[in-house]
Design an enzyme around this catalytic site. Structure first.
Site, PDB file in Angstrom:
ATOM      1  N   LYS A 239       0.806  -1.222   0.000  1.00 58.78           N
ATOM      2  CA  LYS A 239       0.000   0.000   0.000  1.00 58.78           C
ATOM      3  C   LYS A 239       0.846   1.283   0.000  1.00 58.78           C
ATOM      4  O   LYS A 239       0.455   2.280  -0.606  1.00 58.78           O
ATOM      5  CB  LYS A 239      -0.969  -0.002   1.179  1.00 58.78           C
ATOM      6  CG  LYS A 239      -2.041  -1.089   1.061  1.00 58.78           C
ATOM      7  CD  LYS A 239      -3.056  -1.008   2.190  1.00 58.78           C
ATOM      8  CE  LYS A 239      -4.125  -2.073   2.045  1.00 58.78           C
ATOM      9  NZ  LYS A 239      -5.158  -1.973   3.101  1.00 58.78           N
TER      10      LYS A 239
ATOM     11  N   GLY B  37      -1.519  -0.078  13.651  1.00 59.19           N
ATOM     12  CA  GLY B  37      -0.940  -0.392  12.351  1.00 59.19           C
ATOM     13  C   GLY B  37      -1.648   0.304  11.213  1.00 59.19           C
ATOM     14  O   GLY B  37      -2.247   1.372  11.374  1.00 59.19           O
ATOM     15  N   GLY B  38      -1.600  -0.322  10.027  1.00 59.28           N
ATOM     16  CA  GLY B  38      -2.150   0.299   8.836  1.00 59.28           C
ATOM     17  C   GLY B  38      -3.646   0.532   8.893  1.00 59.28           C
ATOM     18  O   GLY B  38      -4.140   1.576   8.455  1.00 59.28           O
TER      19      GLY B  38
ATOM     20  N   GLU C 198       5.748   3.145  20.856  1.00 61.26           N
ATOM     21  CA  GLU C 198       6.383   3.722  19.677  1.00 61.26           C
ATOM     22  C   GLU C 198       5.482   3.609  18.445  1.00 61.26           C
ATOM     23  O   GLU C 198       5.586   4.429  17.512  1.00 61.26           O
ATOM     24  CB  GLU C 198       7.738   3.071  19.407  1.00 61.26           C
ATOM     25  CG  GLU C 198       7.714   1.569  19.175  1.00 61.26           C
ATOM     26  CD  GLU C 198       7.858   0.755  20.453  1.00 61.26           C
ATOM     27  OE1 GLU C 198       8.304  -0.408  20.354  1.00 61.26           O
ATOM     28  OE2 GLU C 198       7.523   1.278  21.536  1.00 61.26           O
TER      29      GLU C 198
END
Length: 270
Positions: free
Chosen positions: A60, A122-123, A148
């Site tokens: 992506k 995440g994505g 993080e």
């Protein structure tokens, strides 16, 4: 469709059913296994017969980079799941995961002013932040196992104008009382929360997973009377957005939904 691995993808089922229902007899949709590093060369070598590409993980971010232009939301999120061929032969990048998520959450009753909690960073969490911006959510809390990872989302949140609050995984149960909870974590990660959560009456739970289904957290939400939507709902909604950009034709949504329901033998597709 580009991605790796990709053999399991249900997107060909959805798009092919759409072409048939819309009478697009000259159209076809296929899978091509492609790593992110291979994507630029593959896309550059495609002929003019290619109207568009669906892109799944891990390509992506690479899809965004090969495009000559991109939608503001794809730029803000930093990822594209859709490449559309333009008349000059160049590619336009978009992220229909965002529009799809907005659609399924709106259909579930999420409106302006809702407080959202996102599990994971995440994505798919990026798409959730963009959806929160479009839905005018009053607050967004991201609960993640790695601090993080949340820090990496702050740039995305800033680009979207979303005020992001971070929370550690140990505090997850108390953040699940939000108006809408979006789980973006891999299967099994959130299972233990099902025994610790107290849901908000009338809330919405969206789990990006659909295999296995229902997840323990989804089962808990259903038992508490929440409106629950799954990754299958998102898969369909984002495909509808791609179909319409690829073809310029209004998507035959019910035919696409029926094909997906048949392929998965699922009664849980909204």
């Amino acid at each position: 469709m580009l991605g790796k691995p990709i053999a399991h993808s249900l997107s060909p089922v959805i798009h092919t059913a759409g072409y048939a229902a819309a009478g697009l007899t000259g159209w076809s949709y296929t899978r091509i296994e492609c790593a992110a590093s291979e994507l630029p060369a593959l896309v550059a070598g495609l002929g003019p017969e290619w109207a568009g590409l669906s892109v799944t993980m891990p390509g992506k971010e690479a899809a965004l980079e090969v495009a000559a232009d991109a939608s503001p939301v794809a730029v803000a999120v930093g990822a594209a799941n859709t490449l559309v061929r333009r008349p000059d032969g160049s590619w336009y990048a978009d992220n229909t995961d965002v529009g799809g998520m907005v659609r399924v959450l709106t259909d579930a009753g999420v409106g302006a002013g809702a407080a959202m909690t996102v599990l994971g960073a995440g994505g798919t969490a990026r798409a959730a932040l963009a959806a929160a911006a479009r839905l005018a959510c009053s607050s967004v809390t991201v609960v993640a196992r790695r601090p993080e990872a949340v820090d990496e989302l702050r740039t995305v949140a800033g680009a979207l104008g979303v005020a992001l609050t971070a929370a550690g995984w140990a505090d997850a149960p108390r953040h699940l009382v939000a108006d809408v909870v979006v789980s973006t974590v891999p299967k099994g990660v959130a299972d233990s929360l099902a025994e610790a959560v107290t849901w908000r009456p009338g809330g919405v739970f969206f789990d990006a997973l659909y295999d296995p289904w229902p997840t323990p957290l989804a089962t808990s939400a259903l038992a508490a009377g929440l409106r629950v939507v799954s990754g299958l709902d998102l898969l369909l909604a984002q495909a509808v957005g791609q179909f319409e950009q690829f073809t310029g034709v209004v998507a035959p949504v019910e035919a696409m939904r029926a094909a997906l329901r048949s392929a998965t033998r699922s009664d849980f597709l909204s």
